[in-house]
Design an enzyme around this catalytic site. Structure first.
Site, PDB file in Angstrom:
ATOM      1  N   HIS A  56      -0.877  -9.796  -8.969  1.00 28.69           N
ATOM      2  CA  HIS A  56      -1.841 -10.580  -7.978  1.00 28.69           C
ATOM      3  C   HIS A  56      -2.157  -9.423  -6.962  1.00 28.69           C
ATOM      4  O   HIS A  56      -1.869  -8.257  -7.288  1.00 28.69           O
ATOM      5  CB  HIS A  56      -0.917 -11.738  -7.003  1.00 28.69           C
ATOM      6  CG  HIS A  56       0.135 -11.084  -6.406  1.00 28.69           C
ATOM      7  ND1 HIS A  56       1.492 -10.510  -6.899  1.00 28.69           N
ATOM      8  CD2 HIS A  56       0.478 -11.099  -5.074  1.00 28.69           C
ATOM      9  CE1 HIS A  56       2.192 -10.164  -5.939  1.00 28.69           C
ATOM     10  NE2 HIS A  56       1.706 -10.366  -4.655  1.00 28.69           N
ATOM     11  N   HIS A  58      -2.229  -8.527  -3.896  1.00 27.15           N
ATOM     12  CA  HIS A  58      -1.685  -7.944  -2.589  1.00 27.15           C
ATOM     13  C   HIS A  58      -1.588  -6.432  -2.694  1.00 27.15           C
ATOM     14  O   HIS A  58      -1.317  -5.871  -3.724  1.00 27.15           O
ATOM     15  CB  HIS A  58      -0.393  -8.513  -2.194  1.00 27.15           C
ATOM     16  CG  HIS A  58      -0.497  -9.955  -1.332  1.00 27.15           C
ATOM     17  ND1 HIS A  58       0.569 -10.981  -1.601  1.00 27.15           N
ATOM     18  CD2 HIS A  58      -1.507 -10.722  -1.156  1.00 27.15           C
ATOM     19  CE1 HIS A  58       0.135 -11.965  -1.068  1.00 27.15           C
ATOM     20  NE2 HIS A  58      -1.049 -11.810  -0.532  1.00 27.15           N
ATOM     21  N   ASP A  60       0.593  -4.239  -1.931  1.00 30.93           N
ATOM     22  CA  ASP A  60       1.772  -3.739  -2.282  1.00 30.93           C
ATOM     23  C   ASP A  60       2.178  -3.983  -3.832  1.00 30.93           C
ATOM     24  O   ASP A  60       3.166  -3.609  -4.264  1.00 30.93           O
ATOM     25  CB  ASP A  60       2.839  -3.944  -1.385  1.00 30.93           C
ATOM     26  CG  ASP A  60       3.129  -5.647  -1.544  1.00 30.93           C
ATOM     27  OD1 ASP A  60       2.175  -6.602  -1.726  1.00 30.93           O
ATOM     28  OD2 ASP A  60       4.078  -6.134  -1.365  1.00 30.93           O
ATOM     29  N   HIS A  61       1.129  -4.336  -4.362  1.00 26.42           N
ATOM     30  CA  HIS A  61       1.250  -4.545  -5.949  1.00 26.42           C
ATOM     31  C   HIS A  61       0.153  -3.903  -6.575  1.00 26.42           C
ATOM     32  O   HIS A  61       0.309  -3.563  -8.003  1.00 26.42           O
ATOM     33  CB  HIS A  61       1.315  -6.179  -6.430  1.00 26.42           C
ATOM     34  CG  HIS A  61       2.362  -6.679  -5.910  1.00 26.42           C
ATOM     35  ND1 HIS A  61       3.804  -6.896  -6.661  1.00 26.42           N
ATOM     36  CD2 HIS A  61       2.849  -7.180  -4.578  1.00 26.42           C
ATOM     37  CE1 HIS A  61       4.380  -7.556  -5.880  1.00 26.42           C
ATOM     38  NE2 HIS A  61       4.173  -7.882  -4.760  1.00 26.42           N
ATOM     39  N   HIS A 114       2.222 -18.532  -4.126  1.00 22.54           N
ATOM     40  CA  HIS A 114       2.223 -17.338  -3.394  1.00 22.54           C
ATOM     41  C   HIS A 114       0.615 -16.889  -2.957  1.00 22.54           C
ATOM     42  O   HIS A 114       0.436 -16.708  -2.025  1.00 22.54           O
ATOM     43  CB  HIS A 114       2.853 -16.335  -3.812  1.00 22.54           C
ATOM     44  CG  HIS A 114       3.033 -15.070  -3.107  1.00 22.54           C
ATOM     45  ND1 HIS A 114       3.666 -15.082  -1.728  1.00 22.54           N
ATOM     46  CD2 HIS A 114       2.588 -13.688  -3.441  1.00 22.54           C
ATOM     47  CE1 HIS A 114       3.641 -13.623  -1.263  1.00 22.54           C
ATOM     48  NE2 HIS A 114       2.971 -12.840  -2.314  1.00 22.54           N
ATOM     49  N   ASP A 133       6.029 -12.091  -7.247  1.00 25.22           N
ATOM     50  CA  ASP A 133       6.318 -12.769  -5.811  1.00 25.22           C
ATOM     51  C   ASP A 133       5.988 -14.573  -6.109  1.00 25.22           C
ATOM     52  O   ASP A 133       6.030 -15.167  -5.135  1.00 25.22           O
ATOM     53  CB  ASP A 133       5.492 -12.317  -4.830  1.00 25.22           C
ATOM     54  CG  ASP A 133       5.434 -10.843  -4.256  1.00 25.22           C
ATOM     55  OD1 ASP A 133       6.443 -10.325  -5.076  1.00 25.22           O
ATOM     56  OD2 ASP A 133       4.716 -10.586  -3.457  1.00 25.22           O
ATOM     57  N   HIS A 171      10.629  -7.862  -5.476  1.00 24.66           N
ATOM     58  CA  HIS A 171      11.009  -7.437  -4.247  1.00 24.66           C
ATOM     59  C   HIS A 171      12.493  -7.454  -4.097  1.00 24.66           C
ATOM     60  O   HIS A 171      13.130  -8.185  -4.692  1.00 24.66           O
ATOM     61  CB  HIS A 171      10.326  -8.128  -2.917  1.00 24.66           C
ATOM     62  CG  HIS A 171       9.009  -8.021  -2.678  1.00 24.66           C
ATOM     63  ND1 HIS A 171       8.406  -6.879  -1.813  1.00 24.66           N
ATOM     64  CD2 HIS A 171       7.763  -8.679  -3.116  1.00 24.66           C
ATOM     65  CE1 HIS A 171       7.114  -6.743  -1.959  1.00 24.66           C
ATOM     66  NE2 HIS A 171       6.794  -7.919  -2.576  1.00 24.66           N
TER      67      HIS A 171
END
Length: 255
Positions: A56, A58, A60-61, A114, A133, A171
């Site tokens: 996805h 975001h 942080d990915h 999410h 996530d 995570h």
């Protein structure tokens, strides 16, 4: 032979995963939170990087995708529905697609909730599902974009995978998730044992990811919204599982 899978901590609490076929020499990465630890892991093993699989959008990915693609010439694969906010994709995929990579069939699942357009990657031959996530160890991702109905549908699809499936989520939130799970099912013996195992692992600096789908089904409150014991604990015995899931998610958001 099943794929060799390496769990790599990144950033503060992210995980990325390297998948390697020892026979073909091919390697894939699921999500790219940070370049340095991924480059170090590849160098230490003498691996290239043939594919980058994005779950996805975001940051942080995806933040290290461009760096890694430039260095290794990787093929980047992600959701067509999310392509407008992902790094440039070499191949766009959607729910139900099956790709042959690393010598195995890789099944794509839409697991929106999410985010909209969040996907998971399932490798049946290796009993591995990369859920980022969506389904997490003892939890599920906060619903930033999707509806409870979308998230519950996604979790049901993941829960229907074979029980032997190993869940690789995004995570290290498990210890916090465990504290919340106990507020829902304090008397669940499987959960009580799991919480003790989690606390021991974290005290020793070991990751709690991945986890087995069988264990998630037995302990993860977000997968257990249809269970009579969970409904009773929430005084929602006559409610549908979607309503129960929605209440669990509301409680977690305020926990």
């Amino acid at each position: 032979m099943p794929l060799e899978i390496v769990t790599l901590p990144c950033r503060t609490d992210n995980y990325a995963f390297l998948l390697h076929n020892n026979e073909t020499g091919e390697t894939a990465l699921v999500d790219a939170p940070e370049a340095a630890p991924l480059e170090a892991a590849l160098k230490a093993r003498g691996w290239g990087l043939d594919y980058i699989l994005i779950t996805h959008h975001h940051d942080d990915h995806i933040i290290a995708v461009a760096t890694l693609r430039d260095q290794y010439g990787s093929t980047v694969i992600g959701a067509a529905a999310d392509a407008h906010r992902l790094p440039p994709l070499d191949q766009e995929v959607a729910d139900g697609d099956v790709l042959k990579i690393l010598g195995e069939d890789m099944h794509v699942l839409d697991v929106s909730g999410h985010t909209i357009g969040h996907i998971a990657f399932h490798f049946p031959a290796s009993n591995a599902a990369f859920t980022a996530d969506s389904l997490m160890a003892l939890g599920c991702g906060r619903l930033f974009e999707g509806t409870p109905e979308q998230a519950w549908t996604s979790l049901c699809a993941l829960a229907s995978l074979p029980e032997a499936t190993i869940v690789y989520s995004g995570h290290e939130y498990t210890q916090a998730n465990a504290k919340f799970a106990l507020t829902i099912e304090a008397d669940n013996p499987a959960l009580i044992k799991r919480v003790a195992d989690i606390d021991e692992a974290r005290a020793q600096g070991r990751p709690t990811v991945p986890s087995s789908l069988a264990l998630e089904r037995a302990t993860n409150p977000f997968l257990r919204a249809a269970e009579p014991s969970v409904k009773a604990a929430l005084d929602m015995t006559d409610q549908e599982p979607l309503a129960v899931f929605t209440e669990i998610r509301r409680r977690k958001d305020n926990f």
